[in-house]
Every structure is written in C-alpha cells, then in structure tokens.
Design an enzyme around this catalytic site. Sequence first.
Site, PDB file in Angstrom:
ATOM      1  N   ALA A  65       0.884  -1.407   0.034  1.00 36.32           N
ATOM      2  CA  ALA A  65       0.026  -0.078  -0.022  1.00 36.32           C
ATOM      3  C   ALA A  65       0.786   1.297   0.024  1.00 36.32           C
ATOM      4  CB  ALA A  65      -0.956   0.108   1.254  1.00 36.32           C
ATOM      5  N   GLY A 110       0.744  -5.567   0.581  1.00 36.25           N
ATOM      6  CA  GLY A 110      -0.190  -5.647  -0.924  1.00 36.25           C
ATOM      7  C   GLY A 110       0.622  -6.071  -2.168  1.00 36.25           C
ATOM      8  N   GLU A 113       0.392  -9.655  -1.899  1.00 39.94           N
ATOM      9  CA  GLU A 113      -1.025 -10.105  -2.195  1.00 39.94           C
ATOM     10  C   GLU A 113      -1.500  -9.770  -3.644  1.00 39.94           C
ATOM     11  OE1 GLU A 113      -2.326  -7.298   1.003  1.00 39.94           O
ATOM     12  OE2 GLU A 113      -3.107  -9.248   1.843  1.00 39.94           O
ATOM     13  N   GLU A 133       2.811  -7.000   7.110  1.00 39.30           N
ATOM     14  CA  GLU A 133       1.857  -5.990   7.788  1.00 39.30           C
ATOM     15  C   GLU A 133       1.909  -6.009   9.335  1.00 39.30           C
ATOM     16  OE1 GLU A 133       1.206  -7.899   5.160  1.00 39.30           O
ATOM     17  OE2 GLU A 133      -0.206  -6.952   3.819  1.00 39.30           O
TER      18      GLU A 133
HETATM   19  N1  COA Z   1       4.663   3.491  -0.045  1.00 39.95           N
HETATM   20  C1  COA Z   1       4.808   4.998  -0.292  1.00 39.95           C
HETATM   21  N2  COA Z   1       6.207   5.223  -0.628  1.00 39.95           N
HETATM   22  C2  COA Z   1       6.806   4.073  -0.518  1.00 39.95           C
HETATM   23  C3  COA Z   1       6.767   2.747  -0.151  1.00 39.95           C
HETATM   24  C4  COA Z   1       5.178   2.565   0.312  1.00 39.95           C
HETATM   25  N3  COA Z   1       4.842   1.438   0.309  1.00 39.95           N
HETATM   26  N4  COA Z   1       7.966   2.182  -0.123  1.00 39.95           N
HETATM   27  C5  COA Z   1       8.698   2.848  -0.377  1.00 39.95           C
HETATM   28  N5  COA Z   1       8.315   4.251  -0.756  1.00 39.95           N
HETATM   29  C6  COA Z   1       9.223   5.480  -0.999  1.00 39.95           C
HETATM   30  C7  COA Z   1       9.844   5.563   0.055  1.00 39.95           C
HETATM   31  O1  COA Z   1       9.287   6.485   0.957  1.00 39.95           O
HETATM   32  C8  COA Z   1      11.050   6.491  -0.749  1.00 39.95           C
HETATM   33  O2  COA Z   1      10.491   7.868  -1.181  1.00 39.95           O
HETATM   34  P1  COA Z   1      11.298   9.216  -1.042  1.00 39.95           P
HETATM   35  O3  COA Z   1      12.408   8.963  -2.035  1.00 39.95           O
HETATM   36  O4  COA Z   1      10.436  10.406  -1.251  1.00 39.95           O
HETATM   37  O5  COA Z   1      12.083   9.043   0.381  1.00 39.95           O
HETATM   38  C9  COA Z   1      11.166   5.894  -2.141  1.00 39.95           C
HETATM   39  O6  COA Z   1      10.011   5.024  -2.193  1.00 39.95           O
HETATM   40  C10 COA Z   1      12.157   4.938  -2.214  1.00 39.95           C
HETATM   41  O7  COA Z   1      12.167   3.987  -1.086  1.00 39.95           O
HETATM   42  P2  COA Z   1      13.645   3.347  -0.373  1.00 39.95           P
HETATM   43  O8  COA Z   1      13.225   2.741   0.874  1.00 39.95           O
HETATM   44  O9  COA Z   1      14.579   4.418  -0.306  1.00 39.95           O
HETATM   45  O10 COA Z   1      14.077   2.469  -1.541  1.00 39.95           O
HETATM   46  P3  COA Z   1      14.761   1.140  -1.344  1.00 39.95           P
HETATM   47  O11 COA Z   1      14.976   0.669  -3.001  1.00 39.95           O
HETATM   48  O12 COA Z   1      15.980   1.126  -0.634  1.00 39.95           O
HETATM   49  O13 COA Z   1      13.686   0.049  -0.740  1.00 39.95           O
HETATM   50  C11 COA Z   1      11.865  -1.064  -0.252  1.00 39.95           C
HETATM   51  C12 COA Z   1      12.727  -0.116  -1.486  1.00 39.95           C
HETATM   52  C13 COA Z   1      10.600  -1.679  -1.184  1.00 39.95           C
HETATM   53  C14 COA Z   1      12.592  -2.479   0.065  1.00 39.95           C
HETATM   54  C15 COA Z   1      11.468  -0.302   1.015  1.00 39.95           C
HETATM   55  O14 COA Z   1      11.328   1.066   0.517  1.00 39.95           O
HETATM   56  C16 COA Z   1      10.509  -0.825   1.834  1.00 39.95           C
HETATM   57  O15 COA Z   1      10.692  -1.611   2.671  1.00 39.95           O
HETATM   58  N6  COA Z   1       9.225  -0.038   1.736  1.00 39.95           N
HETATM   59  C17 COA Z   1       8.299  -0.262   2.752  1.00 39.95           C
HETATM   60  C18 COA Z   1       7.362  -1.594   2.172  1.00 39.95           C
HETATM   61  C19 COA Z   1       6.381  -2.162   3.164  1.00 39.95           C
HETATM   62  O16 COA Z   1       6.546  -2.178   4.284  1.00 39.95           O
HETATM   63  N7  COA Z   1       5.256  -2.396   2.688  1.00 39.95           N
HETATM   64  C20 COA Z   1       4.124  -2.931   3.471  1.00 39.95           C
HETATM   65  C21 COA Z   1       2.935  -2.133   3.445  1.00 39.95           C
HETATM   66  S1  COA Z   1       1.879  -3.271   4.345  1.00 39.95           S
END
Ligand code: COA
Length: 255
Positions: A65, A110, A113, A133
Amino acid sequence: MAEFSIETFGAVERWTINGEARRNALSRAMVAELAQHVARVSGADRSVRSVVLTGAGAKAFCAGADLKERAGMSDGEVRVFLDALRSTFRAIELSDCAFIAFINGAAFGGGTELALSCDLRVMDEAAEMGLTEVKLGIIPGGGGTQRLPRLIGKGAAKDLILTGRRVGAEEAARLGLVNRVGDIDDAMHVAKNIVENAPLAVGLAKHAIDDGSHLDLDSALALEQRYYQRTLGTEDRLEGLKAFAEKRPPVFKGK
Ligand code: COA
C-alpha cells in the site's frame, strides 16, 4: 501519467506499474486503473488471453500500500480503499485470462497479495517477498491471510505472516510461493506457452482448479465434470483432434 504501461505481444499483454519513485506502491489511482484493465481483458473481447504483470525499475515489484497516501486517509477512506483492492484482486482470479506476476524486485504487503491473486508467479533471483503487515500494526488486508495458506499450507503461511519476515527467491520457490525463479523473458515465455492452447479450455481449467480446490473431493470431481462438458461442444476440441490426426499444430479460435 498513466499508472500502467501496457505493451502488446499478440495475445499477451505486459502491464508495468509506473511508480518507480514510490517503489510501485499501491495508490488509489493505481488500484482504480488496475481494475479498469482487468475488466477490459475479462470482457467480451477475448483478444488478450494472458497478462504478465510487473513493476517499473529494478528495485520493486510493488512495495505494498502507498503508505504516504495512507497516512492522510481517514478510517473510512482506508475501508473504501481496501474494498477496491479486494474486489480488484478477486476480479483477477475470476477472469478467464491467465495472469502471471513477474516479481522483479521487492514485493511486500499488498505487493505480495497482488502476486498471490495471479495464477502463476515468476521471481527474479534477487527479489524479496513478504507479508510484513504485523510490523506496521495491521494484518494483511488484500486477501493474504486466506490466499497464502491455500497456496503453501497453513504452517508455512503462519511462519511468514506472524513473523512478517521477507523471503528470497530460493526459499519462495521451495515453499511453492513462486512457480519458478527467472527473468522477464521466462515470464513472457510462460504466457506465450499458455496462449498457444485452446482459449476456452485454459479458462475452464483455471476455474476448475480455483473453484474446486476447497470442495470435498466428490463435489470437486463433479465440478470438473461440468466444466469438462463445456469443452465438448466446442469447435476448438474438434480442431485439436483434427490437428493431431493431421500431425500439424492446431489453430484455435476460442469457439
Ligand atoms: N508507500 C509509499 N512510498 C514508498 C513505499 C510505500 N509502501 N515504499 C517505498 N516508498 C518510497 C520511499 O518512501 C522513498 O520515497 P522518498 O524518495 O520520497 O524518500 C522511495 O519510495 C524509495 O524508497 P527506499 O526505501 O529509499 O527504496 P529502496 O529501494 O532502498 O527500498 C523497499 C525499497 C520496497 C525495500 C523499501 O522502500 C520498503 O521496505 N518499503 C516499505 C514496504 C512495506 O513495508 N510495505 C508493506 C505495506 S503493508
């Protein structure tokens, strides 16, 4: 900008989530557009018979999400979003089209999912998946607690969901969470193999597996028989037999 880039390769479409800067996270706009595309390929025009769904860039398939959008939502808005997400994922399962997720990078919450609602999953060797989550104080809300155990069994699903841990491609393949480890060409190859087959038969086989897998065996076998019956009157069944006798590839029409 459109939320998805769509490319067509005969009866196969490749849909790429266009949100690399936010790691292809699921926003309201993205889910709404996904729903429209799913409805388009599931409608009367059956020219698209398989979809390969992937994410832009090398980092993420879909980071779940959109947590930035979520931070500004009321509880009511979250409920509306989740209803849209659930019905869109369900529409993927109910479609006659075969959906293949190519998990090109991180797929969390998601994102996993979304991949679970597809028929098949191909995963890049460096990608990671997870239903993370509980680490955010919520539970999977897009079908994860129901589809994951149906795919890999209750014990393995509890291991992943209660710990919220991330799994790499090797473990995902071992658990049966993905069908194979490979690249986008492998995913496209699977789609092309599927669309060579009789269209009605592929759709009926998909639904026989999905609709029968939670019935008792006798009811499930009766369901398979009903779906089999529906292939009997088709032109494609006769074409399959004729092509076999004439030692040539069949030319299916989806009739
Ligand atoms: N929603 C909104 N923005 C997100 C996002 C999400 N789920 N996941 C990543 N982003 C954004 C970050 O905030 C960042 O934005 P910024 O440049 O404005 O700071 C950008 O995407 C890059 O994220 P970053 O973490 O620096 O990239 P990365 O390549 O090092 O790592 C992930 C990628 C997906 C591994 C990491 O972002 C992550 O773990 N995200 C959270 C995922 C999560 O917990 N999802 C579960 C939802 S229930």
